[in-house]
Design an enzyme around this catalytic site. Structure first.
Site, PDB file in Angstrom:
ATOM      1  CD  GLN A  91      -2.564  -1.211   2.648  1.00  0.00           C
ATOM      2  OE1 GLN A  91      -3.684  -0.723   2.784  1.00  0.00           O
ATOM      3  NE2 GLN A  91      -1.893  -1.775   3.652  1.00  0.00           N
ATOM      4  CG  ASN A  92       4.081   1.247   2.482  1.00  0.00           C
ATOM      5  OD1 ASN A  92       3.015   1.534   3.035  1.00  0.00           O
ATOM      6  ND2 ASN A  92       4.990   0.489   3.053  1.00  0.00           N
ATOM      7  CG  HIS A 108      -2.822   2.451  -2.018  1.00  0.00           C
ATOM      8  ND1 HIS A 108      -2.815   2.405  -0.636  1.00  0.00           N
ATOM      9  CD2 HIS A 108      -3.933   1.803  -2.416  1.00  0.00           C
ATOM     10  CE1 HIS A 108      -3.893   1.745  -0.232  1.00  0.00           C
ATOM     11  NE2 HIS A 108      -4.588   1.364  -1.291  1.00  0.00           N
TER      12      HIS A 108
END
Ligand code: APR
Length: 242
Positions: A91-92, A108
């Site tokens: 998600q980073n 993301h």
């Protein structure tokens, strides 16, 4: 575990905390400093592109100055040394997995990439993007950070769902389990028969969905987990697996 077993690992902001990058929901985190609706939605970008570019340029500069920590390095070692496939879904938006030598699916987006809202072209983002940044492909003034904002569809979802459906082990590292669809990945993996393990500084919103929860800083817990898997090797399900 067997040598052909696939391991899927979801990472969140907590894995980069010991590299000095702020998480979102911890005390003093990014969402304590900025309102999501001011800097992380398409509407925010349309309303105040200067503010949004400034927010991501600041994070891009911080991420470029950060170094991978032992947790990132351990996951790169697992990808290199485990005989089965090891898929990192992050998600980073920092590039610390890659700088540690790993590959990752950035659901993301990535701070290091720019996206043209007009033609869809992607390129390496300049450190400072502004509303005047032009697209190198179509020359229009339509550049935005290649970040998935709230209300937009995360990237690589079909590929991620396919991996969740046939993994033997699912691990979540440094994520609060508060943002979907990532928060639901553990249940999809468990339904497919995977053993599930959560590694976090504290219990999360979804800890009860995991077979095993390992509490502690990622820089210590993740290398120990990887050592356990690689030393237990493929001799059955004892040892380091979850
Ligand atoms: N080691 C392990 N875990 C840690 C550490 C650490 N050193 N420091 C913090 N954590 C944990 C916190 O306990 C928390 O559960 O990391 C988690 C960070 O949670 P969030 O700040 O909510 O970050 P994340 O889960 O990645 O957020 C998901 O939300 O705002 C959106 O797009 C953004 O990708 C982000 C998504």
């Amino acid at each position: 575990m067997q040598p052909e077993d696939k391991i899927v690992i979801l990472t969140g902001a907590g894995i980069s905390a010991e590299s000095g990058l702020a998480t979102f929901r911890d005390d003093g985190g990014l969402w304590a400093q900025h309102r999501i609706e001011d800097v992380a939605t398409p509407e925010a970008f349309a309303r105040d592109p200067v503010l949004v570019h400034r927010f991501y340029s600041m994070r891009r500069t911080q991420a470029a100055a950060a170094e991978p920590n032992p947790a990132h390095v351990a996951l790169a070692r697992l990808q290199r040394d485990w005989p089965g496939e090891v898929v990192i879904v992050t998600q980073n938006v920092d590039g610390l997995h890659e700088r540690a030598g790993a590959t990752a699916l950035h659901m993301h987006g990535e701070l290091s990439r720019a996206l043209c809202a007009a033609c869809g072209h992607r390129w390496d983002a300049p450190s400072e993007m502004t509303p005047e940044t032009t697209c190198p492909a179509c020359a229009q003034v339509s550049a935005r950070p290649d970040i998935v904002w709230f209300g937009e569809m995360p990237y690589h979802m079909d590929e991620i769902e396919a991996h969740l459906a046939d993994c033997a082990v699912f691990a979540a590292i440094g994520t609060s389990g508060q943002v979907w669809p990532a928060a639901g990945f553990v249940r999809e993996a468990a339904r497919a028969g995977a053993e599930t393990v959560e590694m976090n500084l504290e219990r999360s919103e979804v800890s009860r969905a995991f077979d095993t929860v390992r509490i502690g800083p990622a820089g210590r817990v993740v290398p120990a987990w990887v050592d356990g898997i690689l030393t237990a090797g493929t001799g059955g399900t004892t040892g380091g697996a979850p």
